[in-house]
Each structure stands twice: as C-alpha cells, then as structure tokens.
Design a protein around this motif. Sequence first.
Motif, PDB file in Angstrom:
ATOM      1  N   SER A 143      70.696 -70.113 -57.717  1.00  0.00           N
ATOM      2  CA  SER A 143      69.988 -70.830 -56.650  1.00  0.00           C
ATOM      3  C   SER A 143      70.493 -72.254 -56.457  1.00  0.00           C
ATOM      4  O   SER A 143      69.827 -73.069 -55.812  1.00  0.00           O
ATOM      5  N   GLU A 144      71.666 -72.562 -57.010  1.00  0.00           N
ATOM      6  CA  GLU A 144      72.247 -73.889 -56.819  1.00  0.00           C
ATOM      7  C   GLU A 144      73.088 -73.903 -55.548  1.00  0.00           C
ATOM      8  O   GLU A 144      74.126 -73.239 -55.464  1.00  0.00           O
ATOM      9  N   THR A 145      72.640 -74.675 -54.561  1.00  0.00           N
ATOM     10  CA  THR A 145      73.298 -74.677 -53.260  1.00  0.00           C
ATOM     11  C   THR A 145      74.703 -75.262 -53.299  1.00  0.00           C
ATOM     12  O   THR A 145      75.490 -75.039 -52.372  1.00  0.00           O
ATOM     13  N   SER A 146      75.047 -76.011 -54.350  1.00  0.00           N
ATOM     14  CA  SER A 146      76.397 -76.563 -54.433  1.00  0.00           C
ATOM     15  C   SER A 146      77.451 -75.462 -54.481  1.00  0.00           C
ATOM     16  O   SER A 146      78.573 -75.652 -54.007  1.00  0.00           O
ATOM     17  N   TYR A 147      77.100 -74.303 -55.018  1.00  0.00           N
ATOM     18  CA  TYR A 147      78.064 -73.202 -55.072  1.00  0.00           C
ATOM     19  C   TYR A 147      78.342 -72.620 -53.687  1.00  0.00           C
ATOM     20  O   TYR A 147      79.381 -72.001 -53.469  1.00  0.00           O
ATOM     21  N   LEU A 148      77.402 -72.809 -52.748  1.00  0.00           N
ATOM     22  CA  LEU A 148      77.671 -72.397 -51.373  1.00  0.00           C
ATOM     23  C   LEU A 148      78.814 -73.207 -50.793  1.00  0.00           C
ATOM     24  O   LEU A 148      79.647 -72.686 -50.046  1.00  0.00           O
ATOM     25  N   ASN A 149      78.852 -74.496 -51.124  1.00  0.00           N
ATOM     26  CA  ASN A 149      79.961 -75.327 -50.664  1.00  0.00           C
ATOM     27  C   ASN A 149      81.286 -74.843 -51.226  1.00  0.00           C
ATOM     28  O   ASN A 149      82.326 -74.895 -50.548  1.00  0.00           O
ATOM     29  N   GLU A 150      81.278 -74.381 -52.471  1.00  0.00           N
ATOM     30  CA  GLU A 150      82.509 -73.855 -53.075  1.00  0.00           C
ATOM     31  C   GLU A 150      82.958 -72.581 -52.361  1.00  0.00           C
ATOM     32  O   GLU A 150      84.150 -72.389 -52.096  1.00  0.00           O
ATOM     33  N   ALA A 151      81.995 -71.691 -52.069  1.00  0.00           N
ATOM     34  CA  ALA A 151      82.337 -70.473 -51.330  1.00  0.00           C
ATOM     35  C   ALA A 151      82.890 -70.825 -49.953  1.00  0.00           C
ATOM     36  O   ALA A 151      83.894 -70.252 -49.504  1.00  0.00           O
ATOM     37  N   PHE A 152      82.257 -71.789 -49.288  1.00  0.00           N
ATOM     38  CA  PHE A 152      82.737 -72.213 -47.967  1.00  0.00           C
ATOM     39  C   PHE A 152      84.150 -72.766 -48.055  1.00  0.00           C
ATOM     40  O   PHE A 152      84.978 -72.522 -47.160  1.00  0.00           O
ATOM     41  N   SER A 153      84.451 -73.482 -49.119  1.00  0.00           N
ATOM     42  CA  SER A 153      85.777 -74.083 -49.276  1.00  0.00           C
ATOM     43  C   SER A 153      86.865 -73.015 -49.275  1.00  0.00           C
ATOM     44  O   SER A 153      87.878 -73.140 -48.582  1.00  0.00           O
ATOM     45  N   PHE A 154      86.664 -71.948 -50.028  1.00  0.00           N
ATOM     46  CA  PHE A 154      87.680 -70.887 -50.095  1.00  0.00           C
ATOM     47  C   PHE A 154      87.728 -70.070 -48.811  1.00  0.00           C
ATOM     48  O   PHE A 154      88.810 -69.745 -48.306  1.00  0.00           O
ATOM     49  N   TYR A 155      86.547 -69.721 -48.257  1.00  0.00           N
ATOM     50  CA  TYR A 155      86.533 -68.958 -47.009  1.00  0.00           C
ATOM     51  C   TYR A 155      87.185 -69.754 -45.878  1.00  0.00           C
ATOM     52  O   TYR A 155      87.925 -69.196 -45.056  1.00  0.00           O
ATOM     53  N   SER A 156      86.915 -71.067 -45.850  1.00  0.00           N
ATOM     54  CA  SER A 156      87.496 -71.899 -44.804  1.00  0.00           C
ATOM     55  C   SER A 156      89.008 -71.989 -44.948  1.00  0.00           C
ATOM     56  O   SER A 156      89.747 -71.980 -43.944  1.00  0.00           O
ATOM     57  N   ALA A 157      89.498 -72.071 -46.182  1.00  0.00           N
ATOM     58  CA  ALA A 157      90.943 -72.142 -46.406  1.00  0.00           C
ATOM     59  C   ALA A 157      91.639 -70.877 -45.925  1.00  0.00           C
ATOM     60  O   ALA A 157      92.748 -70.935 -45.373  1.00  0.00           O
ATOM     61  N   ILE A 158      91.008 -69.730 -46.112  1.00  0.00           N
ATOM     62  CA  ILE A 158      91.582 -68.465 -45.629  1.00  0.00           C
ATOM     63  C   ILE A 158      91.788 -68.528 -44.125  1.00  0.00           C
ATOM     64  O   ILE A 158      92.830 -68.123 -43.593  1.00  0.00           O
ATOM     65  N   ARG A 159      90.810 -69.057 -43.427  1.00  0.00           N
ATOM     66  CA  ARG A 159      90.884 -69.135 -41.967  1.00  0.00           C
ATOM     67  C   ARG A 159      91.891 -70.177 -41.518  1.00  0.00           C
ATOM     68  O   ARG A 159      92.704 -69.944 -40.610  1.00  0.00           O
ATOM     69  N   GLN A 160      91.872 -71.346 -42.158  1.00  0.00           N
ATOM     70  CA  GLN A 160      92.775 -72.426 -41.757  1.00  0.00           C
ATOM     71  C   GLN A 160      94.228 -72.069 -42.020  1.00  0.00           C
ATOM     72  O   GLN A 160      95.118 -72.447 -41.246  1.00  0.00           O
ATOM     73  N   ARG A 161      94.492 -71.346 -43.102  1.00  0.00           N
ATOM     74  CA  ARG A 161      95.876 -71.013 -43.455  1.00  0.00           C
ATOM     75  C   ARG A 161      96.315 -69.643 -42.931  1.00  0.00           C
ATOM     76  O   ARG A 161      97.427 -69.192 -43.227  1.00  0.00           O
ATOM     77  N   SER A 162      95.397 -69.011 -42.178  1.00  0.00           N
ATOM     78  CA  SER A 162      95.729 -67.735 -41.506  1.00  0.00           C
ATOM     79  C   SER A 162      96.251 -66.690 -42.490  1.00  0.00           C
ATOM     80  O   SER A 162      97.236 -66.004 -42.223  1.00  0.00           O
ATOM     81  N   TYR A 163      95.600 -66.578 -43.632  1.00  0.00           N
ATOM     82  CA  TYR A 163      96.045 -65.616 -44.640  1.00  0.00           C
ATOM     83  C   TYR A 163      95.987 -64.177 -44.131  1.00  0.00           C
ATOM     84  O   TYR A 163      96.778 -63.327 -44.548  1.00  0.00           O
ATOM     85  N   TYR A 164      95.036 -63.896 -43.222  1.00  0.00           N
ATOM     86  CA  TYR A 164      94.882 -62.522 -42.733  1.00  0.00           C
ATOM     87  C   TYR A 164      95.550 -62.309 -41.371  1.00  0.00           C
ATOM     88  O   TYR A 164      95.349 -61.277 -40.740  1.00  0.00           O
ATOM     89  N   SER A 165      96.368 -63.255 -40.930  1.00  0.00           N
ATOM     90  CA  SER A 165      96.904 -63.184 -39.568  1.00  0.00           C
ATOM     91  C   SER A 165      97.850 -62.005 -39.360  1.00  0.00           C
ATOM     92  O   SER A 165      97.957 -61.479 -38.247  1.00  0.00           O
ATOM     93  N   GLN A 166      98.562 -61.595 -40.419  1.00  0.00           N
ATOM     94  CA  GLN A 166      99.546 -60.522 -40.270  1.00  0.00           C
ATOM     95  C   GLN A 166      98.962 -59.120 -40.485  1.00  0.00           C
ATOM     96  O   GLN A 166      99.668 -58.128 -40.332  1.00  0.00           O
TER      97      GLN A 166
END
Length: 607
Positions: A143-166
């Motif tokens: 229930s520690e909301t700080s871990y949501l920020n960590e999840a967002f960090s990795f999910y956001s990096a996937i989108r920004q770096r277009s890891y799934y683009s191909q």
Amino acid sequence: MLRSSCFCGRHFTCWDIASVCTFTLVNEYIFFYRTEFTLKETMSSGGAEDDIPQGERKTVTDFCYLLDKSKQLFNGLRDLPQYGQKQWQSYFGRTFDVYTKLWKFQQQHRQVLDNRYGLKRWQIGEIASKIGQLYYHYYLRTSETSYLNEAFSFYSAIRQRSYYSQVNKEDRPELVVKKLRYYARFIVVCLLLNKMDVVKDLVKELSDEIEDYTHRFNTEDQVEWNLVLQEVAAFIEADPVMVLNDDNTIVITSNRLAETGAPLLEQGMIVGQLSLADALIIGNCNNQVKFSELTVDMFRMLQALEREPMNLASQMNKPGIQEPADKPTRRENPHKYLLYKPTFSQLYTFLAASFKELPANSVLLIYLSATGVFPTGRSDGEGPYDFGGVLTNSNRDIINGDAIHKRNQSHKEMHCLHPGDLYPFTRKPLFIIVDSSNSVAYKNFTNLFGQPLVCLLSPTAYPKALQDQSQRGSLFTLFLNNPLMAFLFVSGLSSMRRGLWEKCQEYLRKINRDIAQLLTHSRSIDQAFLQFFGDEFLRLLLTRFVFCSATMRMHKAFRETRNYPESYPQLPRDETVENPHLQKHILELASILDVRNIFFENSMDDY
C-alpha cells in the motif's frame, strides 16, 4: 484474458512459500540445460560456434540464465498467498534481486547481446514491463504509493523509447497481445496516480493498436479488447463534476490525504491512540463502472486511505530498480486488500488473515460496496442474521437487479455477508463502512466484546429528483472521498472554475475543523467515535460522514428517512448532524456557490 496475465489474480492457488522456494531451487538445475540449448539455437544462425570468443559466449550464457531464472521467479509470484503480510517478502526480494541483475546486465552488454544473441527491442521492453508489474504488485502488497511512481517510471520508459514499436511488423499475434496488455497495465497505474492526461493519450494509442491488431489477425478476443476500451472510457468519465482552468482545460484533483487534509487535533484533546493498520476494500455492486477488477467505489475508497505518493530516487528517463529493502520501513498508509466480487469463503479468509496479523492498538477497517440482500418472509427472532446484509459473489449464479430473491424462501441467502458474520472480528477495534441498498442491516449490531466499534451506513435510497448516477459510483462514497464534488453534484452543478473550487475547498477545511470540535466537545457522544479519532484517516472519514449527513438533512430533495446516512452507535443529532452552527456553515457554502435556495434555511423547523 487480462486476468490470466496478472500474477495477483483472484483465482489463486495458495501454495506454502517454502514449497514455492523449493520448487524454484530444483528448477535452477534445469536452467543450465535450457540455457545451453538456447545458446546453441541462438548462435547457430550467426556462424560457426567455435568462432565466437569465449567471453562473448559467457555473456550470452549468463544473460540466458538470468532471463530464464527471472521468468521462473516471476511466474512463481502468482502462486503466493494473496493474504498475509510477511511470508511473501523473501520471495519478492529474490525476484527483485534477479531483475536488478538482469536489467543492469542487458545495459552493460547490449552490443554483444545484439550481435550474438539477437536481442530485440521488444524483449528489452518485456523485461521493463515485468519490472513495472513487479513494482505495481509490490504496491498492492504494501500500500505504499511510492512504488506506483516506480512502476510508472518503467512503463513510461517503454513508451518513450518505443521498445514495442517493431512488434507490429512481425507476424506474431502473441507479441501484439503483450503490447496491448502493457498498455492496459500502464493505464491502471496512471489512473491510480491521477495522471489523466497520460491516460487519455494511452487510451487513444491503445484504441489504434487494437484496431490494427484486429484488422491484421483473425482473432477471437476483439470483443474483449473493445470492452477494455469501453471500461476505461467510462472510468475516466465517472466524476460528475469537472474543475476547469480559465482556458477550459480540466484540472486534475487528487483526493489522497495531504498534509493539510485531516483536521488537526486541539492541544490537550483526549482521543484514542489507535491507528488504522489494515483495510479490506470490497466491491460487489451490479453494473457499476469498473476497470481491471477495480470498481469506481473501490477506487475512491482506496485513495481516501492513502497519502500523496512521494517520488523515489529513480528518474523517469533513466529507470533503475530501487530495492524495496532500501526504502523506509515505516508504513505511511494502512495496508489494504482489494477484493472485487469475492466469494464468502474468500472474503472470510482475507478477514481472518487480516485479523490475525493486526498489531496491538490498531484498527481493522472493512469497506463494503455491494448490492443489498433483503430478508424474505417473517422470522421468529430479530438476530444478526434476520435483517439480510450485502451480496457476496457466487461463481455459478447469475444475479440481476438490486434485490436477491431466494429460490427456497425458508432458507437464508447463502451468498450474503450478514452483520452476524462480522461478530467474531469485533474482538479487536473494528471500523465498518457499508455502502449498500441494505446498509441498515448493519444498524442491528451488538458490541459483544467491548472493543471500539463504529459502523457508517449509507442511505438506502436517493431522491428521484437526482439523476441516477449509481453506475458511476455511489453518492455516499463520493462524499467520503471528495465531499466538495459530492456537494456540487447534489446542488445540480456539473462544472466549476478552479479559483472558486479552491475557495470552496478552503472553506470546507474550516467546516471539517468545526465538525471535529463538535465531535470531541460533545457530552453525549459514544466513546467509540473518540477512540478512532486519533487516526488521521479515520478522523477525516468521520468528519466527512457528518458533513454528508448534515448536507442531506438540509437538502430539500432529501425528505425521507431512508435518504439519510446512519451510524452505529448513533451520533447525538442535536450536537452533530443537526447542529445549528454546522447548518449555518453549509448554508454559507451554498451561498458561495449560489445554490442556497435548494437548502432549508432552518431544517429543524421544516421536519
């Protein structure tokens, strides 16, 4: 479909943690054989195996081993018990450790892995997505909301770096499904972080991806993915009031507990020293908007029991795993279990586990947002099982409508949580919130063990003059989560400028402070309320409950007894919900909003 990819699914097998760890250790021997096979298979297309330098061979071997081991540990997480707060921690720690090594390893040896292993960008994205899931589920566990920020960090990096683009260029529908599931998980995390602008962008991208997926492949899951889009769209639009900037853009408001959120205790005020440690948030309302096994009511109550999240060391553009063991051990938020449509046995299992592990001087909160189950026929007595209760899930029955009609009228509904079912748990301090069409069943409670016990009960019906918003969440829960938005809704307002919103919020904080004084200065209030008043979360819920009840009693449309919230024990009305000083405050708030005409000027004279 989405549930099967989530290792915290409600349909779980409760393995003992020792069995899981033993199983993992045995499989480490298999890893080496599997790694060697993968290595030969991967390198067979890149030239003679003997031409590869020994160092590069070892790099690929080590990567394959870490990748295989991480998958094994990750898959084992779904078999851990979903209840209990201690036995799963060591397994999560091992999983974090392996993913830390894997993430750093692929960063350090990217060129060798590209040339010799054929590492694709979507595979890096898959690792990052697993780490995001790991943090998200660690949030669910702690229930520690700080871990949501960590999840967002990795999910956001996937989108920004277009890891799934191909992925879309490969003729493999299972890879596209991985991409779609990533979007669905990312949306959940953004909803919980109130990043609604990102959510809207993700929904548009997901919609385009689903359209492309269903156009290219003759799939059977098109309806399911379209349902996902419908659910998240309805979830976004659930709030009945919009707060607007001067340029008409929507202001995103947070309803988590801020530093100035709960009214401060007066110096020398005598209240209990209990603290909220555990909360069960249960959602089983028919036809209520939901997304990813989280109804609107559950979502709102979840946020009412959390503080604003803090950013940790990782940066959005440079994700790196922050070890949970390195974070502060003190828990800022009460631990929560989120149960979407649990069966009676599941609900009771979680209740028992939470009760067992409840620390000394702590409180267990039970929030029930569920369809009412009403008694049928006459009963010889009036015990805790004779007034009905709220619905629990049945895996085989299809239930329509709000009232449950039993086939056999001589027996009580077995898929029902009666007040009597909670009696064993009143041996420890218990705080109950029931939002249901049969909430009054819990008014017939008996405190058998003398421990602090409070039940806050929703109205059982709302005026017909108000537009039915039950699908978009209960009005009672909205008052407990965002009282100003609820006040605006009952006042017939659907939008408001930011400046006026902030002015009203400041005035509402003053009202909460005065309500706190009314409760603590009352000479006839049951001491159970004051026992819970020392905890910030419970104090805020109690003051919001009084504000909700006072507002509804003064509103001209709320004229029936069933339109009003109730409580066990009963609050002294003349000192709290019908206090003239509080009524004056509500009229002043209505005047600020220019809606004073819909409230009685002196409600006591109009009864």
